[in-house]
Design a protein around this motif. Structure first.
Motif, PDB file in Angstrom:
ATOM      1  N   ASN A 195       0.778  -0.990   0.056  1.00 44.08           N
ATOM      2  CA  ASN A 195      -0.008  -0.060  -0.155  1.00 44.08           C
ATOM      3  C   ASN A 195       1.045   1.360  -0.055  1.00 44.08           C
ATOM      4  O   ASN A 195       0.265   2.399  -0.009  1.00 44.08           O
ATOM      5  CB  ASN A 195      -0.990   0.084   1.161  1.00 44.08           C
ATOM      6  CG  ASN A 195      -0.276  -0.014   2.626  1.00 44.08           C
ATOM      7  OD1 ASN A 195       0.960   0.025   2.700  1.00 44.08           O
ATOM      8  ND2 ASN A 195      -1.031   0.016   3.542  1.00 44.08           N
ATOM      9  N   ASP A 196       2.158   1.000  -0.079  1.00 45.98           N
ATOM     10  CA  ASP A 196       2.953   2.381  -0.027  1.00 45.98           C
ATOM     11  C   ASP A 196       4.256   1.801  -0.776  1.00 45.98           C
ATOM     12  O   ASP A 196       5.346   1.861  -0.155  1.00 45.98           O
ATOM     13  CB  ASP A 196       3.221   2.623   1.515  1.00 45.98           C
ATOM     14  CG  ASP A 196       4.073   4.150   1.255  1.00 45.98           C
ATOM     15  OD1 ASP A 196       4.177   4.728   0.457  1.00 45.98           O
ATOM     16  OD2 ASP A 196       4.256   4.654   2.509  1.00 45.98           O
ATOM     17  N   PRO A 197       4.260   1.727  -1.983  1.00 44.28           N
ATOM     18  CA  PRO A 197       5.537   1.093  -2.759  1.00 44.28           C
ATOM     19  C   PRO A 197       6.455   2.124  -2.831  1.00 44.28           C
ATOM     20  O   PRO A 197       7.745   1.690  -2.838  1.00 44.28           O
ATOM     21  CB  PRO A 197       4.814   0.901  -4.474  1.00 44.28           C
ATOM     22  CG  PRO A 197       3.780   1.880  -4.183  1.00 44.28           C
ATOM     23  CD  PRO A 197       3.144   1.985  -2.981  1.00 44.28           C
ATOM     24  N   VAL A 198       6.598   3.446  -2.609  1.00 43.93           N
ATOM     25  CA  VAL A 198       7.556   4.473  -2.935  1.00 43.93           C
ATOM     26  C   VAL A 198       8.263   4.248  -1.451  1.00 43.93           C
ATOM     27  O   VAL A 198       9.665   4.148  -1.682  1.00 43.93           O
ATOM     28  CB  VAL A 198       6.812   5.809  -3.079  1.00 43.93           C
ATOM     29  CG1 VAL A 198       8.173   6.825  -3.066  1.00 43.93           C
ATOM     30  CG2 VAL A 198       6.294   5.757  -4.433  1.00 43.93           C
ATOM     31  N   SER A 199       7.665   4.088  -0.326  1.00 45.60           N
ATOM     32  CA  SER A 199       8.259   4.296   1.000  1.00 45.60           C
ATOM     33  C   SER A 199       9.086   2.929   1.249  1.00 45.60           C
ATOM     34  O   SER A 199      10.216   2.816   1.738  1.00 45.60           O
ATOM     35  CB  SER A 199       7.438   4.597   1.964  1.00 45.60           C
ATOM     36  OG  SER A 199       6.974   5.800   1.905  1.00 45.60           O
ATOM     37  N   SER A 200       8.305   1.889   0.605  1.00 49.40           N
ATOM     38  CA  SER A 200       9.084   0.657   0.892  1.00 49.40           C
ATOM     39  C   SER A 200      10.024   0.386  -0.066  1.00 49.40           C
ATOM     40  O   SER A 200      11.147  -0.280   0.543  1.00 49.40           O
ATOM     41  CB  SER A 200       7.788  -0.407   0.355  1.00 49.40           C
ATOM     42  OG  SER A 200       8.181  -1.786   0.562  1.00 49.40           O
ATOM     43  N   LEU A 201      10.029   0.874  -1.281  1.00 48.18           N
ATOM     44  CA  LEU A 201      11.109   0.588  -2.010  1.00 48.18           C
ATOM     45  C   LEU A 201      12.405   1.448  -1.556  1.00 48.18           C
ATOM     46  O   LEU A 201      13.561   1.246  -1.486  1.00 48.18           O
ATOM     47  CB  LEU A 201      10.909   1.024  -3.413  1.00 48.18           C
ATOM     48  CG  LEU A 201      11.989   1.047  -4.447  1.00 48.18           C
ATOM     49  CD1 LEU A 201      12.770  -0.278  -4.566  1.00 48.18           C
ATOM     50  CD2 LEU A 201      11.493   1.229  -5.838  1.00 48.18           C
ATOM     51  N   ALA A 202      12.131   2.696  -1.275  1.00 51.47           N
ATOM     52  CA  ALA A 202      12.931   3.636  -0.699  1.00 51.47           C
ATOM     53  C   ALA A 202      13.862   2.992   0.664  1.00 51.47           C
ATOM     54  O   ALA A 202      15.026   3.159   0.704  1.00 51.47           O
ATOM     55  CB  ALA A 202      12.393   5.043  -0.146  1.00 51.47           C
ATOM     56  N   SER A 203      13.045   2.387   1.564  1.00 49.64           N
ATOM     57  CA  SER A 203      13.703   1.850   2.696  1.00 49.64           C
ATOM     58  C   SER A 203      14.340   0.358   2.065  1.00 49.64           C
ATOM     59  O   SER A 203      15.655   0.476   2.902  1.00 49.64           O
ATOM     60  CB  SER A 203      12.449   1.169   3.530  1.00 49.64           C
ATOM     61  OG  SER A 203      12.755   0.688   4.652  1.00 49.64           O
ATOM     62  N   SER A 204      13.956  -0.240   1.370  1.00 48.91           N
ATOM     63  CA  SER A 204      14.711  -1.414   0.654  1.00 48.91           C
ATOM     64  C   SER A 204      16.083  -0.852  -0.129  1.00 48.91           C
ATOM     65  O   SER A 204      17.379  -1.337   0.485  1.00 48.91           O
ATOM     66  CB  SER A 204      14.065  -2.118  -0.303  1.00 48.91           C
ATOM     67  OG  SER A 204      12.877  -2.911   0.369  1.00 48.91           O
ATOM     68  N   LEU A 205      15.988   0.188  -0.511  1.00 47.78           N
ATOM     69  CA  LEU A 205      17.301   0.615  -1.332  1.00 47.78           C
ATOM     70  C   LEU A 205      18.417   1.211  -0.089  1.00 47.78           C
ATOM     71  O   LEU A 205      19.339   1.108  -0.373  1.00 47.78           O
ATOM     72  CB  LEU A 205      17.126   1.952  -2.055  1.00 47.78           C
ATOM     73  CG  LEU A 205      16.239   1.587  -3.545  1.00 47.78           C
ATOM     74  CD1 LEU A 205      15.785   2.627  -4.260  1.00 47.78           C
ATOM     75  CD2 LEU A 205      17.133   0.442  -4.370  1.00 47.78           C
ATOM     76  N   GLU A 206      17.725   1.934   0.830  1.00 45.00           N
ATOM     77  CA  GLU A 206      18.525   2.414   1.686  1.00 45.00           C
ATOM     78  C   GLU A 206      19.435   1.503   2.516  1.00 45.00           C
ATOM     79  O   GLU A 206      20.611   1.589   2.866  1.00 45.00           O
ATOM     80  CB  GLU A 206      17.888   3.494   3.005  1.00 45.00           C
ATOM     81  CG  GLU A 206      18.486   3.984   3.659  1.00 45.00           C
ATOM     82  CD  GLU A 206      17.823   5.193   4.616  1.00 45.00           C
ATOM     83  OE1 GLU A 206      18.801   5.785   5.240  1.00 45.00           O
ATOM     84  OE2 GLU A 206      16.798   5.175   4.329  1.00 45.00           O
ATOM     85  N   SER A 207      18.678   0.411   2.771  1.00 42.50           N
ATOM     86  CA  SER A 207      19.275  -0.666   3.676  1.00 42.50           C
ATOM     87  C   SER A 207      20.340  -1.281   2.520  1.00 42.50           C
ATOM     88  O   SER A 207      21.539  -1.741   3.106  1.00 42.50           O
ATOM     89  CB  SER A 207      18.289  -1.930   4.191  1.00 42.50           C
ATOM     90  OG  SER A 207      17.414  -1.063   4.966  1.00 42.50           O
ATOM     91  N   HIS A 208      20.073  -1.525   1.229  1.00 39.90           N
ATOM     92  CA  HIS A 208      20.881  -2.012   0.416  1.00 39.90           C
ATOM     93  C   HIS A 208      21.957  -1.417   0.121  1.00 39.90           C
ATOM     94  O   HIS A 208      23.252  -1.960   0.361  1.00 39.90           O
ATOM     95  CB  HIS A 208      19.944  -2.332  -0.856  1.00 39.90           C
ATOM     96  CG  HIS A 208      21.137  -2.778  -2.070  1.00 39.90           C
ATOM     97  ND1 HIS A 208      21.643  -3.845  -2.150  1.00 39.90           N
ATOM     98  CD2 HIS A 208      21.087  -1.934  -3.225  1.00 39.90           C
ATOM     99  CE1 HIS A 208      22.194  -4.154  -3.069  1.00 39.90           C
ATOM    100  NE2 HIS A 208      22.242  -2.835  -4.161  1.00 39.90           N
ATOM    101  N   TYR A 209      21.973  -0.091  -0.005  1.00 38.15           N
ATOM    102  CA  TYR A 209      23.233   0.730  -0.091  1.00 38.15           C
ATOM    103  C   TYR A 209      24.150   0.813   1.141  1.00 38.15           C
ATOM    104  O   TYR A 209      25.273   0.627   0.748  1.00 38.15           O
ATOM    105  CB  TYR A 209      22.834   2.232  -0.614  1.00 38.15           C
ATOM    106  CG  TYR A 209      22.110   2.161  -1.946  1.00 38.15           C
ATOM    107  CD1 TYR A 209      22.438   1.304  -2.853  1.00 38.15           C
ATOM    108  CD2 TYR A 209      21.243   3.387  -2.159  1.00 38.15           C
ATOM    109  CE1 TYR A 209      21.814   1.583  -4.205  1.00 38.15           C
ATOM    110  CE2 TYR A 209      20.500   3.413  -3.604  1.00 38.15           C
ATOM    111  CZ  TYR A 209      20.803   2.230  -4.574  1.00 38.15           C
ATOM    112  OH  TYR A 209      20.193   2.524  -5.622  1.00 38.15           O
TER     113      TYR A 209
END
Length: 217
Positions: free
Chosen positions: A91-105
């Motif tokens: 229900n919040d793809p932008v925030s979910s993806l941003a959080s995944s990217l931050e953890s990944h980087y």
């Protein structure tokens, strides 16, 4: 990494006693520090041994060469350099993806050997093959997730899932440079917005901002 993709080969000697294990670990830590500081090509086995406080002969007791030591550091971490698994039905793809990217980087920054890979890829066909296989697996995961989102009617009707899956990988893989070294740094949120605009029509994103997935199902 699967058993048929092991990059380290057979070690000359695997220590069982604590004292020997400490020497081997010291060599690994030394190699890690020097590869980070000098790069792969400029680092020698002799320097790694000296940095670890042991004789060069001790290095070759545990590792056949500096490549084997480096692959010991990289083994099972190859896929951590590639895009993370992403949920496309949320229900919040932008925030979910941003959080995944931050953890990944953050994981990549913490590991610190990203600068070594380009050096190796120019001359190590075996590693090139392993990375290619890993990228293919990541692409398949992204494609599968997008397919599920399409089944629910969330993504653009005319979206070529194969092409957009590769495009997402390129954006995410290059995003680390944009967040870390660009003159005007991108944020993980901006990268996430870009990817989500590629995938979802504005009407879906708008509904998600104020509602939950149940509204769309």
């Amino acid at each position: 990494m699967s058993d048929d993709e092991k990059l380290v080969g057979e070690f000359p000697f695997l220590p069982k006693q604590d004292r020997a294990q400490k020497k081997r670990n010291a060599l690994l830590e030394s190699g890690y520090a020097l590869f980070q500081a000098k790069g792969y090509e400029q680092t020698t086995a002799k320097e790694i041994a000296a940095h670890a406080g042991v004789a060069t002969g001790t290095f070759y007791r545990y590792f056949s060469d500096k490549r084997q030591l480096l692959m010991s550091l990289l083994e099972d971490k190859i896929e951590s350099f590639l895009p993370p698994e992403i949920s496309w039905v949320t229900n919040d793809p932008v925030s979910s993806l941003a959080s995944s990217l931050e953890s990944h980087y953050n994981r990549i920054h913490e590991f610190g050997l990203r600068r070594v890979l380009p050096e190796l890829l120019l001359k190590d066909p075996e590693l090139v093959g392993v990375l290619k296989n890993a990228r293919t697996r990541i692409h398949a995961r992204i494609y599968s997730g997008l397919e599920k989102a399409r089944e629910k009617g969330y993504v653009w009707n005319d979206l070529d899932l194969d092409t957009v899956s590769w495009a997402i990988m390129v954006i995410v893989e290059n995003g680390l440079d944009q967040t870390g070294h660009a003159e005007k740094k991108c944020t993980c949120l901006e990268i996430a917005k870009l990817v989500c605009r590629m995938v979802y029509p504005p009407s879906i994103l708008e509904k998600w901002r104020g509602n939950t997935l149940e509204t769309l199902e």
